[in-house]
Motif scaffolding. Structure first.
Motif, short mmCIF file in Angstrom:
data_model
loop_
_atom_site.label_atom_id
_atom_site.label_comp_id
_atom_site.label_asym_id
_atom_site.label_seq_id
_atom_site.Cartn_x
_atom_site.Cartn_y
_atom_site.Cartn_z
N LYS A 102 0.84 -1.19 0.00
CA LYS A 102 0.00 0.00 0.00
C LYS A 102 0.88 1.24 0.00
O LYS A 102 1.98 1.24 0.58
N ILE A 103 0.41 2.27 -0.68
CA ILE A 103 1.14 3.53 -0.73
C ILE A 103 0.80 4.33 0.51
O ILE A 103 -0.36 4.59 0.81
N VAL A 104 1.84 4.74 1.26
CA VAL A 104 1.60 5.53 2.46
C VAL A 104 1.96 7.00 2.26
O VAL A 104 1.56 7.87 3.03
N LYS A 105 2.71 7.27 1.17
CA LYS A 105 3.05 8.66 0.85
C LYS A 105 3.47 8.71 -0.61
O LYS A 105 4.09 7.80 -1.11
N LYS A 106 3.09 9.79 -1.28
CA LYS A 106 3.55 9.95 -2.66
C LYS A 106 3.88 11.40 -2.94
O LYS A 106 3.28 12.31 -2.37
N ASP A 107 4.86 11.60 -3.79
CA ASP A 107 5.31 12.95 -4.16
C ASP A 107 5.24 13.06 -5.68
O ASP A 107 6.11 12.54 -6.38
N GLU A 108 4.21 13.71 -6.16
CA GLU A 108 3.99 13.85 -7.60
C GLU A 108 5.12 14.65 -8.24
O GLU A 108 5.57 14.35 -9.36
N GLU A 109 5.60 15.67 -7.53
CA GLU A 109 6.63 16.56 -8.10
C GLU A 109 7.97 15.85 -8.23
O GLU A 109 8.63 15.90 -9.26
N LYS A 110 8.38 15.14 -7.16
CA LYS A 110 9.68 14.46 -7.17
C LYS A 110 9.59 13.04 -7.75
O LYS A 110 10.59 12.36 -7.90
N LYS A 111 8.37 12.62 -8.02
CA LYS A 111 8.12 11.34 -8.70
C LYS A 111 8.67 10.14 -7.94
O LYS A 111 9.43 9.34 -8.45
N TYR A 112 8.26 10.06 -6.68
CA TYR A 112 8.56 8.87 -5.90
C TYR A 112 7.41 8.61 -4.95
O TYR A 112 6.56 9.48 -4.72
N SER A 113 7.38 7.42 -4.39
CA SER A 113 6.37 7.10 -3.39
C SER A 113 6.97 6.19 -2.33
O SER A 113 7.99 5.53 -2.55
N ILE A 114 6.35 6.20 -1.16
CA ILE A 114 6.76 5.33 -0.06
C ILE A 114 5.67 4.28 0.11
O ILE A 114 4.50 4.61 0.27
N CYS A 115 6.08 3.02 0.06
CA CYS A 115 5.13 1.91 0.15
C CYS A 115 5.44 1.01 1.34
O CYS A 115 6.61 0.77 1.65
N GLN A 116 4.38 0.54 1.98
CA GLN A 116 4.53 -0.51 2.98
C GLN A 116 4.29 -1.84 2.27
O GLN A 116 3.28 -2.02 1.59
#
Length: 238
Positions: free
Chosen positions: A166-180
């Motif tokens: 599941k995605i717990v955080k995403k950054d559209e501008e920097k184009k990355y996400s943090i997933c558990q």
């Protein structure tokens, strides 16, 4: 006692790894090389050596959780002479070994013990112990990609077991996400390979839990001893 169980009970390695050591011809009993996995020894009088070094049954059983930094291997040594996680627990008198592995670039929770039976139990494929990771991945996975990840992916010559992500955080501008991510398999670099398979390679990876065991407040590079309740929990896993 069978020779592989004896080696594991000495805290040298898991029972499965002990079998590899035996088959490699590295074990001597009373001066004779033993390569039969069914070989039985009398622990009260037989002299057992691995690579010429005598071993004996472990006394006090030790169970610790290490917060592994990046840049450490989880084997004793390798050809590149990189630092080992055992360097971080060198003040522990007993010889301990990791339950499972974390790759060189991955940080986080690693359990170490000299309890060979527990190591064998927790690394056996039939015990589906969830391992929880926090991964920073390139881009932002779509709902379809997340579904593919959870259903299992074809990697090299096998299909992974169902997993959770599941995605717990995403950054559209920097184009990355943090997933558990939660998996119960322990194949080599599996989380990284799975993320690459859905076109979102891992940028940073950290393991935060194994079953109900967590790092708590253990700082990076440090370790803590498991509580009696935590040890009982691990031994109760079926």
């Amino acid at each position: 006692m069978r020779i592989n169980k004896y080696i594991a009970s000495c805290g040298i390695a898991s029972r499965r790894k002990s079998e590899e050591i035996i088959l490699q011809g590295r074990v001597n009993v009373n001066g004779n090389t033993v390569q039969e996995l069914s070989f039985n020894i009398d622990e009260s009088k037989d002299v057992v050596e691995i690579d010429g070094e005598r071993i004996g049954l472990a006394g006090k059983q030790v169970y610790i959780v290490l917060n592994k930094p990046e840049g450490y291997i989880t084997t004793v040594k390798d050809q590149f002479d990189r630092p080992s996680v055992l360097d971080l627990v060198s003040d522990i008198e007993e010889r301990v070994y990791p339950i499972g592995r974390l790759d060189y670039e991955t940080s986080g929770l690693l359990i170490l013990t000299n309890d060979g039976d527990l190591t064998y139990k927790l690394t056996h494929p039939k015990h589906e112990v969830d391992k929880t990771y926090m991964a920073i991945v390139k881009g932002i996975p779509t709902s379809e990609e997340l579904s593919q990840f959870e259903e299992g992916l074809y990697i090299e010559d096998y299909k992974t077991a169902p997993a959770k992500i599941k995605i717990v955080k995403k950054d559209e501008e920097k184009k990355y996400s943090i997933c558990q991510i939660k998996i119960h398999e322990g194949r080599n670099r599996q989380v990284r390979k799975m993320c690459r398979a859905i076109n979102h390679p891992v940028l940073r990876l950290r393991r935060v839990a194994m079953g109900e065991i967590t790092l708590k407040d253990t700082e990076i590079g440090n370790y803590r001893h498991l509580s009696k309740e935590e040890v009982e929990y691990l031994k109760s896993i079926k």
